[in-house]
Write a protein that holds these residues in place. Structure first.
Motif, PDB file in Angstrom:
ATOM      1  N   ALA A  20       3.425   4.579  -2.949  1.00  0.00           N
ATOM      2  CA  ALA A  20       2.367   3.639  -2.453  1.00  0.00           C
ATOM      3  C   ALA A  20       3.107   2.277  -2.415  1.00  0.00           C
ATOM      4  O   ALA A  20       3.928   2.110  -3.010  1.00  0.00           O
ATOM      5  N   LYS A  21       2.454   1.646  -1.236  1.00  0.00           N
ATOM      6  CA  LYS A  21       3.060   0.013  -1.306  1.00  0.00           C
ATOM      7  C   LYS A  21       1.783  -0.596  -0.528  1.00  0.00           C
ATOM      8  O   LYS A  21       0.831  -0.364  -0.154  1.00  0.00           O
ATOM      9  N   THR A  22       1.869  -2.013  -1.170  1.00  0.00           N
ATOM     10  CA  THR A  22       0.811  -2.957  -0.707  1.00  0.00           C
ATOM     11  C   THR A  22       1.199  -3.415   0.590  1.00  0.00           C
ATOM     12  O   THR A  22       2.169  -4.075   0.967  1.00  0.00           O
ATOM     13  N   LEU A  23       0.559  -3.148   1.891  1.00  0.00           N
ATOM     14  CA  LEU A  23       0.650  -3.543   3.071  1.00  0.00           C
ATOM     15  C   LEU A  23      -0.029  -4.963   3.579  1.00  0.00           C
ATOM     16  O   LEU A  23      -0.714  -5.509   2.440  1.00  0.00           O
ATOM     17  N   PRO A  24       0.332  -5.757   4.127  1.00  0.00           N
ATOM     18  CA  PRO A  24      -0.160  -6.863   4.558  1.00  0.00           C
ATOM     19  C   PRO A  24      -1.558  -6.944   4.791  1.00  0.00           C
ATOM     20  O   PRO A  24      -2.381  -6.052   5.372  1.00  0.00           O
TER      21      PRO A  24
END
Length: 231
Positions: A20-24
């Protein structure tokens, strides 16, 4: 399974790999519809669910069901040709899973009118067979809500429990606006919550009709009272 292994004396080591990653951030919007009140249109009874979902499954239970029964409540009232004294407003929130962005933004834009918000409801804990309402308000408001849920005897949905609410309406309730959530037979809710199992096959049309009926009856009756709920 892991609990049983541990009880048998096994030492369990878990390696968790997450991608999982936080996108803009991007622009997203709440979806709003309403039935304008006939006598006090500036006063609002709000029903809601959130449109976004977790990144697995289809989001049918969390929270397509809540969004749909909120929409259906307005649809039922309109189909019956009813127009309450106060405005019934549907909000389908955006960005709830990431941090209630839609709910918080809505509150910040409308809190200046908080005196006109009569009641706020959110369905975000399943749409299994309807049992009644979770509700938070003062003693007099609870008495009024008790009388309202008695109208639901034909569908056996008269339960009333103190508490409830939802992530998107928390700020309103913390500020003293009466609010609550749908009570349903959701003991299996976390079988599906945020999993690949949260698909349309979870939804039962009969149960959803009953949830819609509870939402419509409660919202319409409160919106049609002569006075706003006491705080």
């Amino acid at each position: 399974m892991m609990d049983r292994m541990q009880q048998r004396g096994y030492k369990i080591v878990v390696k968790l790999k997450m991608s999982a990653k936080t996108l803009p951030s991007v622009t997203s919007r709440n979806t709003i519809a309403e039935i304008k009140g006939s006598t006090y249109p500036e006063q609002i009874v709000l029903v809601s669910g959130h449109l976004d979902s977790w990144d697995v499954g289809q989001g049918a239970m969390d929270d397509g069901g809540g969004a749909f029964v909120s929409w259906q409540a307005l649809s039922l009232i309109k189909q019956l040709g009813l127009r309450p004294k106060r405005t019934i407003r549907l909000v389908m929130w955006t960005g709830e899973e990431e941090g209630a962005f839609g709910g918080n933004e809505y509150y910040n834009r409308h809190k200046k009118d908080i005196a006109n918000f009569d009641m706020v409801l959110e369905s975000d804990e399943g749409t299994f067979t309807a049992l009644g309402m979770n509700f938070q308000g003062n003693h007099k408001a609870m008495e009024i809500m008790s009388s309202i849920v008695d109208l639901l005897k034909p569908i056996n949905a008269t339960a009333l429990k103190k508490g409830g609410g939802g992530e998107d309406i928390t700020l309103w309730m913390n500020a003293g606006v009466p609010g609550g959530s749908l009570m349903n037979a959701n003991d299996k809710y976390f079988y599906f919550h945020h999993t690949d199992g949260d698909t349309m096959t979870v939804q039962d049309p009969v149960a959803m009709n009953l949830c819609s009926a509870v939402w419509a009856v409660v919202a319409y009756t409160v919106a049609d009272l002569e006075k706003m709920l006491p705080r």
